[in-house]
Design an enzyme around this catalytic site. Structure first.
Site, PDB file in Angstrom:
ATOM      1  N   ASP A   1       0.829  -1.201   0.000  1.00 20.19           N
ATOM      2  CA  ASP A   1       0.000   0.000   0.000  1.00 20.19           C
ATOM      3  C   ASP A   1       0.869   1.259   0.000  1.00 20.19           C
ATOM      4  O   ASP A   1       1.854   1.341   0.742  1.00 20.19           O
ATOM      5  CB  ASP A   1      -0.866  -0.031   1.267  1.00 20.19           C
TER       6      ASP A   1
ATOM      7  N   GLU B   1       1.199  -0.347  -5.120  1.00 16.10           N
ATOM      8  CA  GLU B   1       0.307   0.768  -5.410  1.00 16.10           C
ATOM      9  C   GLU B   1       1.200   1.951  -5.772  1.00 16.10           C
ATOM     10  O   GLU B   1       1.639   2.707  -4.922  1.00 16.10           O
ATOM     11  CB  GLU B   1      -0.567   1.117  -4.206  1.00 16.10           C
TER      12      GLU B   1
END
Ligand code: GLC
Ligand code: CA
Length: 567
Positions: free
Chosen positions: A234, A294
């Site tokens: 993330d 990401e």
């Protein structure tokens, strides 16, 4: 550079065969084909937002047992790996992206035993499980942070980023949180500020502290040993900050939260990020695991940095540049596809996710949405690279925004209303059937089920040979059985065509032709197939009124034709 006559496919095919596949240069893990590909290059990934997928105990929130109960569906769809967004214990301020324990399962989603059963059941179906690793920050309720804020001399003080203010009521610098307001929160007890790129309940970890690095690497080991096949990392852009806390350049215009727009120059994409990624990769390689990132990059150069020199960082940094094409445009997509095919690693395609509005309405024109959904499927599932499907895309779920501010669940939607309505719209419950709550839950779903669930749902679409779901299944089946589509090189065709995006996927001396009509009018394209050493394109998959005959491919509005070139 290999030069060739633009119109001769024979030379194109021969040349593309000669180019050494990037994959051969990659280190770590076992390869599975003559091209040197790894398992994740053959796999089709599927993103599950666990709150919204399937609710087994009818509390209105999806859970792990719900996911397990749908594995047969995923297998039937043609999925090889699922990425589950965070299911760890969390106060759920950011719906799981605020983790309070990295090595457990939130009780609302189940237990570790449920997780183990999910992995085991998935394995029986040859589906791998990928977890979401929130590397940049923890919850403010994580024991590390609770200790960190307890005193200036606590054992975990330096696990987070604490600084003195500039003066009374003045944060250390001008950095703003991407979720609104200052990125600094004052703690009256210890009289210092802590830094948070996201919500104030998501304090940033101090990745410059070796103890933090070690603890985080250990978390990945812990899950790999439990059978997890990889991690989606993330917000990797945000791992490091300038230690001098230099102010970011800002402009006079304000964003949806009322903050001055600023360039996140000193708190994102610092070079140190890559050291951390290389360390995470070393551990992943020990377990033949994959790292998905990401990665919000401004260009392919930045994306290349995430693959790392010699591909020693992320195997699958997501190409979000592809999602910046917000209209159906053959030239625009052609440009992005060419860019990613020139990148230093294997492409990773997404067309929407839990932060990005669904493709059904981003590309739909309101009239031909179903046809356009099929067209988009034919695009990202036949390109050279690994696709990640977002749950519900395969049935044509649409972004359904809350009507009123008081209905909004995503905090940025409440603070940014009405300019920023948040991300609830793309997170609504999966539509399994036409019953109440779309078969997601017998309780009250945490987000309202869109009215379109009566028509767009798994049960009804499974029985309809013309549905979006049937089309997805057919493309995925083709992708799994056709070597050219799975492993072949990408060769663009008719590059000046403003309406039809077309390309070959070439493996050895075999080629598959993909022609996608991105316009609302019928198109007839002469591919000069016979002049290029082939007799015709034998249809493999096409939408209703699209077909090929001899050199000519006819495409209905938004039509798709995929054909095997035969000699
Ligand atoms: C990522 C996630 C997003 C989350 C944020 C903070 O961007 O995809 O959903 O809010 O990180 O963790
Ligand atoms: Ca539940």
């Amino acid at each position: 550079m290999i030069h060739m006559r633009p119109n001769s496919w024979v030379s194109v095919i021969a040349a593309s065969f000669l180019i050494a596949p990037f994959a051969l240069a990659q280190t770590g893990g076992k390869t599975i084909d003559a091209q040197g590909h790894h398992w994740w290059q053959h796999a089709v990934f599927y993103e599950v937002y666990p709150r919204s997928f399937a609710d087994s105990n009818n509390d209105g929130i999806g859970d792990l047992n719900g996911i397990t109960s749908k594995l047969d569906y995923l297998k039937g769809l043609g999925i090889d790996a699922i990425w589950i967004t965070p299911c760890f214990p969390s106060p759920q301020v950011d719906f799981g992206y605020d983790v309070s324990d990295y090595e457990a399962i939130d009780p609302m989603y189940g237990t570790l035993a449920d997780f183990d059963r999910l992995v085991a059941e998935a394995k029986k179906r040859e589906i791998r499980v990928i977890l979401d690793f929130v590397v940049n920050h923890t919850s403010d309720q994580h024991p590390w942070f609770l200790d960190s804020k307890s005193s200036r001399t606590s054992a975990h003080r330096d696990w987070y980023i604490w600084r003195d203010g500039k003066g009374k009521g003045q944060p250390p610098n001008n950095w703003t949180s991407t979720f609104g307001g200052s990125a600094w929160e004052f703690d009256p007890k210890t009289n210092q500020y802590y830094y948070h790129y996201f919500y104030k309940q998501q304090p940033d970890l101090n990745w410059r502290n070796p103890a933090v690095q070690k603890a985080m690497l250990d978390v990945t080991r812990w899950w790999y040993k439990r059978g997890v096949a990889g991690m989606r990392l993330d917000a990797v852009d945000t791992l490091f900050e300038d230690p001098n806390l230099t102010d970011n350049p800002s402009r006079q215009e304000k964003n949806a939260f009322g903050d001055l727009l600023q360039e996140h120059k000193y708190n994102t994409k610092l070079p140190e990020v890559h050291e951390a990624l290389r360390d995470l990769r070393k551990v992943a390689d020990e377990y033949n695991s994959v790292l998905i990132g990401e990665t919000w990059t401004a260009n392919i150069g930045e994306l290349n940095e995430y693959y790392g020199k010699g591909n020693n960082e992320l195997q699958m940094p997501m190409d979000f540049l592809f999602t910046t094409v917000n209209k159906l445009s053959a030239p625009e997509f052609r440009k992005q596809i060419a860019a990613i095919n020139s990148a230093a690693g294997w492409p990773t395609f997404v067309i929407s996710n839990h932060d990005i509005a669904r493709s059904f309405d981003r590309y739909g024109d309101g009239q031909h949405n179903d046809q356009i959904a099929k067209l988009m499927a034919a695009l990202y599932l036949t390109l050279r690279g690994t696709p990640i499907l977002y749950y519900g895309e395969e049935i044509g779920m649409k972004t359904t925004m809350p009507a009123r501010r008081e209905d909004v669940k995503d905090p940025i939607g409440r603070s940014g209303w009405p300019k920023e309505k948040g991300r609830d719209g793309e997170r609504t419950p999966m539509q399994w059937d036409g019953s109440n709550n779309a078969g997601f839950s017998k309780g009250t779903p945490w987000l309202t089920v869109p009215a379109t669930a009566k028509i767009y749902n798994v049960a009804d679409e499974s029985n309809d040979p013309n549905s979006i779901l049937t089309f997805y299944k057919n493309v995925l089946k083709l992708r799994h059985t056709n070597r050219e589509l799975r492993e072949g090189n990408y060769v663009p065709l008719n590059q000046n065509d403003p309406n039809v995006l077309s390309y070959l996927r070439v493996y050895g001396d075999q080629a598959v032709l993909v022609a996608l009509n991105m316009s609302g009018s019928a198109q007839t394209v002469d591919f000069k197939i016979s002049k290029n050493g082939f007799a015709s394109a034998k249809g493999l998959l096409a939408t209703n009124n699209s077909s090929a005959r001899g050199d000519i491919v006819k495409l209905e509005p938004y039509g798709v034709f995929i054909g095997q070139l035969v000699r």
